[in-house]
Design a protein around this motif. Sequence first.
Motif, mmCIF file in Angstrom:
data_model
loop_
_atom_site.group_PDB
_atom_site.id
_atom_site.type_symbol
_atom_site.label_atom_id
_atom_site.label_comp_id
_atom_site.label_asym_id
_atom_site.label_seq_id
_atom_site.Cartn_x
_atom_site.Cartn_y
_atom_site.Cartn_z
ATOM 1 N N MET A 122 0.705 -1.297 -0.020
ATOM 2 C CA MET A 122 -0.148 0.055 -0.056
ATOM 3 C C MET A 122 0.883 1.158 0.081
ATOM 4 S SD MET A 122 -2.943 0.878 -0.246
ATOM 5 C CE MET A 122 -4.238 -0.403 0.223
ATOM 6 N N MET A 123 1.881 1.308 0.704
ATOM 7 C CA MET A 123 2.916 2.490 0.567
ATOM 8 C C MET A 123 3.446 2.788 -0.586
ATOM 9 S SD MET A 123 4.976 2.419 4.231
ATOM 10 C CE MET A 123 5.132 0.752 4.541
ATOM 11 N N THR A 124 3.816 1.509 -1.136
ATOM 12 C CA THR A 124 4.329 1.437 -2.708
ATOM 13 C C THR A 124 3.133 2.171 -3.603
ATOM 14 O OG1 THR A 124 5.747 -0.511 -2.349
ATOM 15 C CG2 THR A 124 5.178 0.326 -4.540
ATOM 16 N N GLY A 125 2.121 1.785 -3.544
ATOM 17 C CA GLY A 125 0.917 2.374 -4.379
ATOM 18 C C GLY A 125 0.688 3.730 -4.000
ATOM 19 N N LEU A 126 0.809 4.109 -2.677
ATOM 20 C CA LEU A 126 0.649 5.691 -2.448
ATOM 21 C C LEU A 126 1.955 6.500 -2.971
ATOM 22 C CD1 LEU A 126 -0.560 5.338 1.208
ATOM 23 C CD2 LEU A 126 -1.865 6.331 -0.697
ATOM 24 N N ILE A 127 3.052 5.856 -2.993
ATOM 25 C CA ILE A 127 3.936 6.485 -3.760
ATOM 26 C C ILE A 127 3.873 6.966 -5.245
ATOM 27 C CG2 ILE A 127 6.518 6.670 -4.021
ATOM 28 C CD1 ILE A 127 6.880 5.353 -1.103
ATOM 29 N N ALA A 128 3.316 5.642 -5.685
ATOM 30 C CA ALA A 128 3.333 5.477 -7.207
ATOM 31 C C ALA A 128 2.202 6.413 -7.735
ATOM 32 C CB ALA A 128 3.097 4.138 -7.581
ATOM 33 N N GLU A 129 1.155 6.467 -6.805
ATOM 34 C CA GLU A 129 0.029 7.426 -7.003
ATOM 35 C C GLU A 129 0.512 8.782 -6.950
ATOM 36 O OE1 GLU A 129 -4.506 7.178 -5.759
ATOM 37 O OE2 GLU A 129 -3.306 7.735 -4.275
ATOM 38 N N PHE A 130 1.196 9.335 -5.803
ATOM 39 C CA PHE A 130 1.898 10.493 -5.939
ATOM 40 C C PHE A 130 2.628 10.768 -6.971
ATOM 41 C CE2 PHE A 130 5.344 13.399 -4.679
ATOM 42 C CZ PHE A 130 4.747 14.505 -4.183
ATOM 43 N N PHE A 131 3.470 10.139 -7.695
ATOM 44 C CA PHE A 131 4.303 10.453 -8.820
ATOM 45 C C PHE A 131 3.416 10.283 -10.301
ATOM 46 C CE2 PHE A 131 7.565 9.490 -5.881
ATOM 47 C CZ PHE A 131 8.409 10.754 -6.232
ATOM 48 N N GLU A 179 -2.848 8.280 -13.465
ATOM 49 C CA GLU A 179 -2.300 7.204 -14.794
ATOM 50 C C GLU A 179 -2.117 5.786 -14.024
ATOM 51 O OE1 GLU A 179 -1.564 7.298 -18.231
ATOM 52 O OE2 GLU A 179 -2.711 8.977 -17.742
ATOM 53 N N LEU A 180 -2.098 5.962 -12.744
ATOM 54 C CA LEU A 180 -1.965 4.688 -11.898
ATOM 55 C C LEU A 180 -2.842 3.701 -11.962
ATOM 56 C CD1 LEU A 180 0.116 3.154 -9.904
ATOM 57 C CD2 LEU A 180 -1.206 4.086 -8.060
ATOM 58 N N LEU A 233 -8.002 -2.733 -9.682
ATOM 59 C CA LEU A 233 -8.977 -3.656 -9.203
ATOM 60 C C LEU A 233 -8.511 -4.517 -7.961
ATOM 61 C CD1 LEU A 233 -9.267 -5.303 -12.760
ATOM 62 C CD2 LEU A 233 -10.564 -3.691 -11.468
ATOM 63 N N VAL A 234 -7.227 -4.574 -7.754
ATOM 64 C CA VAL A 234 -6.818 -5.396 -6.359
ATOM 65 C C VAL A 234 -6.456 -4.772 -5.262
ATOM 66 C CG1 VAL A 234 -5.321 -7.108 -5.672
ATOM 67 C CG2 VAL A 234 -6.149 -7.410 -8.351
ATOM 68 N N PHE A 235 -5.753 -3.752 -5.452
ATOM 69 C CA PHE A 235 -4.934 -2.735 -4.497
ATOM 70 C C PHE A 235 -5.103 -1.413 -4.439
ATOM 71 C CE2 PHE A 235 -2.093 -3.301 -0.707
ATOM 72 C CZ PHE A 235 -2.438 -4.458 -0.217
ATOM 73 N N LYS A 236 -6.317 -0.920 -4.570
ATOM 74 C CA LYS A 236 -6.312 0.633 -4.617
ATOM 75 C C LYS A 236 -5.459 1.351 -3.453
ATOM 76 C CE LYS A 236 -10.566 0.658 -7.267
ATOM 77 N NZ LYS A 236 -11.874 1.192 -7.682
ATOM 78 N N PRO A 237 -4.720 2.334 -3.792
ATOM 79 C CA PRO A 237 -4.100 2.874 -2.590
ATOM 80 C C PRO A 237 -4.976 3.535 -1.750
ATOM 81 C CG PRO A 237 -2.934 3.328 -4.728
ATOM 82 C CD PRO A 237 -4.484 2.635 -5.129
ATOM 83 N N ASP A 238 -4.814 3.475 -0.444
ATOM 84 C CA ASP A 238 -5.607 4.073 0.653
ATOM 85 C C ASP A 238 -4.792 4.428 1.449
ATOM 86 O OD1 ASP A 238 -7.641 4.766 2.254
ATOM 87 O OD2 ASP A 238 -8.444 2.842 2.556
ATOM 88 N N ALA A 239 -4.531 5.710 2.157
ATOM 89 C CA ALA A 239 -3.603 6.324 3.233
ATOM 90 C C ALA A 239 -4.282 5.587 4.517
ATOM 91 C CB ALA A 239 -3.579 7.616 3.018
#
Length: 163
Positions: free
Chosen positions: A39-48, A52-53, A61-67
């Motif tokens: 999830m932390m990886t997803g949040l960092i990717a979402e930041f950048f 587009e993520l 579908l599987v792991f939507k970033p959620d702080a």
Amino acid sequence: MEFFKKTFDPVISLAIISVLNIFLFLTVGAWTVGGGETMMTGLIAEFFLGDELARIPFWDLVFKPDAGYWKIYISLGMLFGALIGALLSKEFYWRVPKHLSEWVMITIGGLLMGVGIRLAFVCNVSTFFGLTPQMNLGGYLSMTGIIAGAWVGSIIYKKVLES
């Protein structure tokens, strides 16, 4: 000693662990594959990457970033606790690999751990604290693989550093 054996029968202990694990499952859900770190990886990717993520199916579908995902805070707590423990024991120091071969081995080792976690569909922390106390064969197989991998990896790392 006889009182202890009669009072704390292994079956009773396993029943207590099972009830507590059922409570954990009903309260917060199943421990998923490397959840907090993923999830932390997803949040960092979402930041950048921003919106587009969402084009990557895993993150949509599987792991939507959620702080607010609770496992992030468990992972950060483990990291913070390890840092405090190292600082208090005066064993904390920065170590930067000096050779390209070290960087390559660290990268390959990290990738192998990530692939192993995905294939086993288990988190290494929940293996030790969840599956193993439940007497789950998968927990013991995962622990065996982790220990064997660390042993083989340390031998390879040592041989490369010596040459």
